[in-house]
Design a protein around this motif. Structure first.
Motif, PDB file in Angstrom:
ATOM      1  N   LEU A  28       0.827  -1.211   0.000  1.00 30.72           N
ATOM      2  CA  LEU A  28       0.000   0.000   0.000  1.00 30.72           C
ATOM      3  C   LEU A  28       0.858   1.256   0.000  1.00 30.72           C
ATOM      4  CD1 LEU A  28      -2.828  -1.059   2.506  1.00 30.72           C
ATOM      5  CD2 LEU A  28      -2.997  -0.825   0.023  1.00 30.72           C
ATOM      6  N   MET A  29       1.893   1.268   0.840  1.00 32.65           N
ATOM      7  CA  MET A  29       2.767   2.442   0.896  1.00 32.65           C
ATOM      8  C   MET A  29       3.505   2.640  -0.426  1.00 32.65           C
ATOM      9  SD  MET A  29       4.362   2.267   4.751  1.00 32.65           S
ATOM     10  CE  MET A  29       5.291   3.775   4.461  1.00 32.65           C
ATOM     11  N   ALA A  30       3.908   1.537  -1.050  1.00 30.12           N
ATOM     12  CA  ALA A  30       4.599   1.662  -2.331  1.00 30.12           C
ATOM     13  C   ALA A  30       3.689   2.221  -3.412  1.00 30.12           C
ATOM     14  CB  ALA A  30       5.149   0.303  -2.766  1.00 30.12           C
ATOM     15  N   LEU A  31       2.417   1.800  -3.393  1.00 28.54           N
ATOM     16  CA  LEU A  31       1.467   2.355  -4.361  1.00 28.54           C
ATOM     17  C   LEU A  31       1.280   3.855  -4.150  1.00 28.54           C
ATOM     18  CD1 LEU A  31      -1.215  -0.512  -4.445  1.00 28.54           C
ATOM     19  CD2 LEU A  31       0.549   0.012  -6.152  1.00 28.54           C
ATOM     20  N   VAL A  32       1.176   4.237  -2.872  1.00 27.40           N
ATOM     21  CA  VAL A  32       1.086   5.674  -2.572  1.00 27.40           C
ATOM     22  C   VAL A  32       2.350   6.385  -3.026  1.00 27.40           C
ATOM     23  CG1 VAL A  32       0.929   7.369  -0.706  1.00 27.40           C
ATOM     24  CG2 VAL A  32      -0.517   5.316  -0.663  1.00 27.40           C
ATOM     25  N   TYR A  33       3.474   5.756  -2.784  1.00 25.43           N
ATOM     26  CA  TYR A  33       4.774   6.300  -3.177  1.00 25.43           C
ATOM     27  C   TYR A  33       4.833   6.533  -4.691  1.00 25.43           C
ATOM     28  CZ  TYR A  33       9.894   6.249  -3.825  1.00 25.43           C
ATOM     29  OH  TYR A  33      11.173   6.542  -4.157  1.00 25.43           O
ATOM     30  N   LYS A  34       4.371   5.519  -5.459  1.00 24.53           N
ATOM     31  CA  LYS A  34       4.384   5.668  -6.908  1.00 24.53           C
ATOM     32  C   LYS A  34       3.460   6.796  -7.355  1.00 24.53           C
ATOM     33  CE  LYS A  34       5.648   0.978  -8.372  1.00 24.53           C
ATOM     34  NZ  LYS A  34       6.719   1.394  -9.296  1.00 24.53           N
ATOM     35  N   LEU A  61       2.640   9.462  -5.617  1.00 21.18           N
ATOM     36  CA  LEU A  61       3.285  10.728  -5.281  1.00 21.18           C
ATOM     37  C   LEU A  61       4.425  11.039  -6.238  1.00 21.18           C
ATOM     38  CD1 LEU A  61       3.383  10.526  -1.368  1.00 21.18           C
ATOM     39  CD2 LEU A  61       1.943  12.000  -2.789  1.00 21.18           C
ATOM     40  N   TYR A  62       5.166  10.010  -6.591  1.00 19.76           N
ATOM     41  CA  TYR A  62       6.275  10.239  -7.520  1.00 19.76           C
ATOM     42  C   TYR A  62       5.763  10.676  -8.894  1.00 19.76           C
ATOM     43  CZ  TYR A  62      10.133   9.338 -10.670  1.00 19.76           C
ATOM     44  OH  TYR A  62      11.083   9.472 -11.640  1.00 19.76           O
ATOM     45  N   SER A  63       4.699  10.027  -9.353  1.00 18.60           N
ATOM     46  CA  SER A  63       4.124  10.405 -10.643  1.00 18.60           C
ATOM     47  C   SER A  63       3.646  11.857 -10.615  1.00 18.60           C
ATOM     48  CB  SER A  63       2.963   9.474 -10.986  1.00 18.60           C
ATOM     49  OG  SER A  63       2.336   9.865 -12.179  1.00 18.60           O
TER      50      SER A  63
END
Length: 402
Positions: free
Chosen positions: A153-159, A161-163
């Protein structure tokens, strides 16, 4: 433009993940060292060096996110995973390093590959923990599973935010580029405006003055044999016109007012150029003032003087008139400058002016009055003379008259 591909919030998240790996690794290495397992502790240190080396290389690579970056990152991920698996089989303290590795999988691998990888890594962590404990228990399954879910979940949020940050970076780059182009366009526009201003000034002053000098010298040449005194007077007038032109040229450089306006009023300057405009020609010029003169701003004085100079230059060079006149009329809400002659005239519909056959003189006059909110009218017909009228709204100027 951003100096880093990540905004501060994402950089903080990345370093938090790296910090988590470092803390867990230090705890595991310290535990192995306390147990006297020097080889395991040494391997743990080597794993930490490998992890840190990947971070350093990533920070130095150009073209972040490009093919080279991803290829090296994935090779690094394989090496770290092998090192983790070997240590996890030797000591249960290293099993929990799988949690920060979840983020690395989700960051460096495409999502269709990363999710199965996380599942396999979770299964490997559960298997390692169960093997060391000698059996499978609920905590051993729940712990890695929750860790993998949270990391995903955090990685999806991270992606996401990065996008978003990447889109913002591209937008900022576009804005910077657009601003640069706008500055360039404004600079070019200012340069063209200044060129146009200088062209108007040169046309209405230096060009007109040189025309007067040529006419005076031609008249002096005709009179040189039969009327030497008249020829001498023409030459004196030509010298005076040349001196005035020289002063005009110097004032262009100094950005000062026209010499005709430096020490006299507008009416006096108009009277003086009216007296000298037809020198060396058979045209008689009369100047009149109607109404009560009021003080005007320097822009108005300059525009009216230049319009009169341009119109009188046309009269002396092209009209062949016997009589011409300049009238400055002060009304309640406007000021009107009329320049007229009884010369050969022209057709305004076919000839947009008579200055060297180009119409530039009338266009310059129109530009000057338009800049002050006024209008210019030209009335002429072949054989019936010409009348030029410049109408400017009368500004409100504080202070006494001249």
């Amino acid at each position: 433009m951003l100096s880093s591909p990540f905004p501060p919030a994402l950089r903080l998240l990345r370093w938090a993940i790296h910090g988590t790996f470092a803390v867990l690794l230090v705890i595991a290495v310290a535990g192995a060292a306390r147990e006297g397992r020097t080889a395991v502790a040494t391997c743990g240190v080597l794993l930490g060096v490998l992890y840190a080396l990947g971070i350093v290389i990533e920070g130095r690579l150009p073209h972040f996110g490009g093919p080279t970056h991803l290829s090296l990152g994935r090779l690094w991920l394989v090496a770290v995973t092998i090192g983790w698996a070997a240590l996890a089989l030797t000591s249960p303290r290293f099993v929990w390093l799988a949690f920060p590795l979840f983020f690395a999988y989700l960051h460096l691998l495409p999502l269709p590959v990363a999710l199965p990888g996380v599942v396999l890594l979770t299964a490997a962590a559960i298997a390692a923990a169960s093997w060391h404990a000698g059996g499978l228990t609920a905590p051993q399954v729940i712990g890695p599973s929750i860790g993998a879910s949270v990391a995903t979940l955090m990685a999806l949020v991270y992606k996401a935010l990065y996008s978003e940050s990447e889109q913002r970076r591209l937008l900022i780059d576009d804005l910077v580029l657009t601003r640069g182009k706008l500055v360039q366009v404004e600079s070019e526009s200012a340069r063209l405006a200044e060129r146009e201003r200088l062209a108007r000034e040169i046309h209405d002053t230096l060009a007109q003055g040189m025309s007067s000098i040529i006419l005076l010298l031609r008249a002096a040449r005709r009179d040189l044999a039969d009327r030497p005194e008249e020829a001498g007077r023409r030459i004196t007038e030509a010298e005076r016109a040349a001196q005035e032109n020289l002063e005009e040229a110097r004032n262009f450089v100094r950005a000062l007012a026209p010499p005709a306006l430096l020490h006299s009023s507008l009416t006096a300057a108009l009277r003086r150029i009216s007296d000298s405009a037809a020198a060396g020609t058979p045209t008689g010029v009369r100047f009149e003032v109607s109404g009560t003169p009021v003080p005007l701003s320097a822009d108005y004085d300059l525009a009216l003087l230049r319009i009169a100079q341009g119109a009188l230059g046309n009269v002396s060079r092209h009209s062949g008139a016997e009589h011409a006149g300049v009238t400055l009329t002060y009304l309640e809400d406007m000021i009107v400058l009329d320049v007229y002659d009884d010369g050969r005239g022209f057709d305004p519909a076919q000839t947009q002016g008579r200055t060297a056959g180009t119409g530039y003189g009338l266009r310059v006059m129109r530009d000057r009055v338009a800049a002050l909110g006024g209008s210019l009218t030209v009335e002429s017909a072949p054989g019936e003379g010409t009348a030029v009228a410049a109408i400017l709204p009368l500004p409100v100027v504080d202070g006494a008259g001249r």
